[in-house]
Design an enzyme around this catalytic site. Structure first.
Site, PDB file in Angstrom:
ATOM      1  N   LYS A  93       0.849  -1.197   0.000  1.00  0.00           N
ATOM      2  CA  LYS A  93       0.000   0.000   0.000  1.00  0.00           C
ATOM      3  C   LYS A  93       0.885   1.248   0.000  1.00  0.00           C
ATOM      4  CE  LYS A  93      -4.001   1.938   2.498  1.00  0.00           C
ATOM      5  NZ  LYS A  93      -4.893   1.811   3.675  1.00  0.00           N
ATOM      6  N   SER A 135     -10.067   2.136   2.567  1.00  0.00           N
ATOM      7  CA  SER A 135      -9.084   2.814   1.762  1.00  0.00           C
ATOM      8  C   SER A 135      -8.105   1.883   1.052  1.00  0.00           C
ATOM      9  CB  SER A 135      -8.279   3.791   2.621  1.00  0.00           C
ATOM     10  OG  SER A 135      -7.462   3.096   3.551  1.00  0.00           O
ATOM     11  N   SER A 152     -10.557  -0.010   6.827  1.00  0.00           N
ATOM     12  CA  SER A 152      -9.862   0.066   5.534  1.00  0.00           C
ATOM     13  C   SER A 152      -9.174  -1.207   5.078  1.00  0.00           C
ATOM     14  CB  SER A 152      -8.829   1.192   5.565  1.00  0.00           C
ATOM     15  OG  SER A 152      -9.468   2.431   5.451  1.00  0.00           O
TER      16      SER A 152
END
Lengths: 95, 493
Positions: free
Chosen positions: B79, B159, B183
């Site tokens: 990420k 997210s 998330s």
């Protein structure tokens, strides 16, 4: 509680975010929608309840007050938009 | 030869250690898959093929020498929130333009020390603020999942939308993700993948761009429960550089996968049965209850009375912490600088242009609730409510409940550009209604795929555990996984 246009401008100033006059009404609506949503918290009886300060019941770890690393000035400024001799450059602050 | 990207981490590990395949071959298969798919899905914001090849080569050398690590040769996506030395790290924000850190995050350093290979950086909502991956400076991620017979693009959740989409589309063997309000678990649920947010303090936050420090935790998204357990074992550690990192040995999580749940007491919190919840979510939940009961668990109805206040309390605490954490992006030390007539104007212009709409909105809310005159009414009240939310969980655990079963999300994935979600921020926030309680209380939560919606889109269930008892979640999660089967999208990209 709801915010007016002046409050939006004041908060934006505190947050150091430039807003144009065109931004203000939409921002005001959105902030009021969120504040309206969180308003329900006021109905919770919190008498005698301590505010949470640590999610895990542990004592803050402390380290020895000693130098563990350093001498990395060029690494620290490597990503800065504007530097000179390992200093960050900013617009003139003092006349 | 069958497509190597079809292998789970456990399967690839077996083939690598028995030298049926090489790490270079496996990495090349993923690089090829990314090249073919990323222009459609937009899951990666930066691909690092040269670095991946170099790391894979080193893995093959270590395997040959008999020095293979726990993740030797396994290609992972990272990420964009994790600092990776010399590599694109921008939290999918314009304000970090060009930022290439001179250091490595603790979690990614742990993965590389165990032999994993980095494929690149994954798209996400800007600064992890969002539930659809639409707030990214790099544009939305398209879910590899579409409704049956439809060509409409769906969101992968957020997210960690890039992480979930990349795992579901087999553009990495597993991915790192982070979870502040849901998330990891919400995108995992929306893409038919498995994600775990471990207990607060289990993974070091050092080198992860901070959103809300008292809520942020890193965890993996992977194709199955076992792969999640394998990844978490390597990601978790004790780290002196994060003062909230816990001094506890990391267990062998994989050993708990497939462990019997006989005699476990699974709580079903009645407050998670929400008004207006789609019938298929209720049905899925009942199905999960049956599966665990059939496996020998005892099902107990429980109450978590402050559940409905978790989301509003979160939308005070998280923006408050964010407004403070994001103060560092000022155009001086890294990233974007937009000139102004003086220093204050430079700050204001930089932040106005560098942050997207959702990030600005949250900074504004956070600034407001912390400002003089409002602190007690908002922030202090929210922190007291947070104490009550945590106490609810402590009470049911003290009554002998081992874990809780709930839905993971209130619905399946919605469309990219959904009018209702995008015009009303609170509507978007409701995506996290089942997951946010877990962050507020610092507990571990696992999302596991449990079925498909009527439209053919994945739906997940959530297991919530006692602090540092991720093992029970892996055990119960593997029961659900075994009963539900696995879910893969039909390829259109």
């Amino acid at each position: 509680m709801s915010v007016d246009a002046d409050t939006v401008r004041r908060v934006a100033r505190l947050a150091r975010i430039a807003v144009t006059e065109d931004d203000v009404p939409a921002m005001q609506n959105e902030l009021n929608a969120i504040l309206g949503f969180v308003e329900q918290l006021s109905e919770v009886d919190v008498s005698g309840v301590e505010p949470m300060t640590s999610v895990t019941p542990m004592e803050m770890k402390k380290r020895v007050d000693g130098v563990t690393e350093g001498d990395r000035a060029s690494d620290i400024v490597a990503n800065a938009p504007l530097t000179e001799d390992n200093f960050f450059l900013v617009p003139k602050v003092v006349e | 030869m069958t497509d190597l990207t079809g292998l789970t981490i456990a399967q690839a590990r077996e083939k690598l250690t028995t030298k049926q395949i090489s790490a270079v071959e496996l990495t090349e298969a993923y690089i090829g898959a990314i090249e073919a798919a990323n222009s459609s899905l937009n899951a990666y914001v930066a691909v690092t093929p040269d670095k991946a090849r170099e790391m894979a080569k080193a893995s093959d050398a270590r395997i040959a020498d008999g020095n293979a690590g726990a993740l030797e040769g396994i290609p992972l996506g990272i990420k964009d929130l994790f600092a990776t030395e010399g590599v694109h790290t921008q939290a999918a924000s314009h304000i970090l333009d060009g930022f290439k850190p001179r250091y490595e995050s603790a979690v990614t350093a742990n993965l590389w020390a165990d032999g994993a290979v980095m494929l690149g950086k994954l798209n996400m909502d800007e600064f992890a603020m969002g539930s659809s991956n639409e707030t990214s400076h790099y544009g939305p991620v398209k879910s590899p999942w579409r409704a049956t017979g439809s060509h409409e693009d769906r969101v992968p959740g957020g997210s960690s939308g890039g992480s979930a989409a990349a795992v579901a589309a087999r553009l990495c063997a597993g991915a790192t993700a982070t979870d502040t309000g849901g998330s990891i678990r919400q995108p995992a649920a929306l893409t038919g993948t498995v994600g775990i947010k471990p207990t607060y303090g289990r993974c070091s936050r050092w080198g992860i761009a901070a959103f809300a420090s008292s809520l942020d935790q890193a965890g993996p998204i992977a194709r199955d429960v076992r792969d999640c357990a394998i990844l978490l074992k390597s990601m978790a550690s004790t780290d002196a550089r994060d003062t909230t990192s816990v001094d506890r040995e990391v267990p062998d999580y994989e050993a708990s996968v497939g462990r019997s749940v006989k005699g476990l007491r699974i709580g079903i919190p009645k407050e998670y049965r929400m008004d207006g919840m789609p019938a298929e979510i209720e049905t899925l939940w009942q199905q999960g209850i049956e599966w665990l009961r059939d496996a020998g668990a005892e099902i107990v109805d429980v109450s978590l009375p402050h559940t409905k206040y978790a989301l509003p309390a979160y939308y005070i605490v998280a923006p408050a912490e964010a407004s403070s954490n994001l103060a560092r992006y000022d155009g001086v030390r890294y990233g974007l600088r937009v000139p102004g007539g003086n220093l204050a104007e430079m700050y204001e212009n930089t932040r106005a242009e560098g942050f997207g709409r959702e990030v600005k909105r949250r900074i504004m809310i956070g600034t407001y609730v912390l400002s003089a005159g409002y602190y007690d009414a908002y922030y202090l009240q929210a922190q007291k409510v947070r104490t009550l939310i945590k106490r609810d969980f402590e009470t049911v655990y003290a009554d002998g409940i081992d874990a809780l079963l709930t839905p993971a999300t209130p619905s399946a994935a919605f469309a990219i550009g959904d009018q209702e979600m995008n015009s009303d921020p609170v509507k978007m926030y409701l995506n996290d209604v089942f997951t946010v309680t877990v962050n507020m209380a610092g507990l571990p939560g696992l999302a596991v795929p449990a079925g498909l919606s009527g439209e053919g889109l994945p739906l997940g269930l959530q297991l919530i555990g006692r602090p540092f008892d991720e093992e029970t979640l892996f055990a119960a999660g593997s029961v659900i996984e075994k009963a539900a089967g696995s879910f893969a999208p039909a390829r259109w990209w």
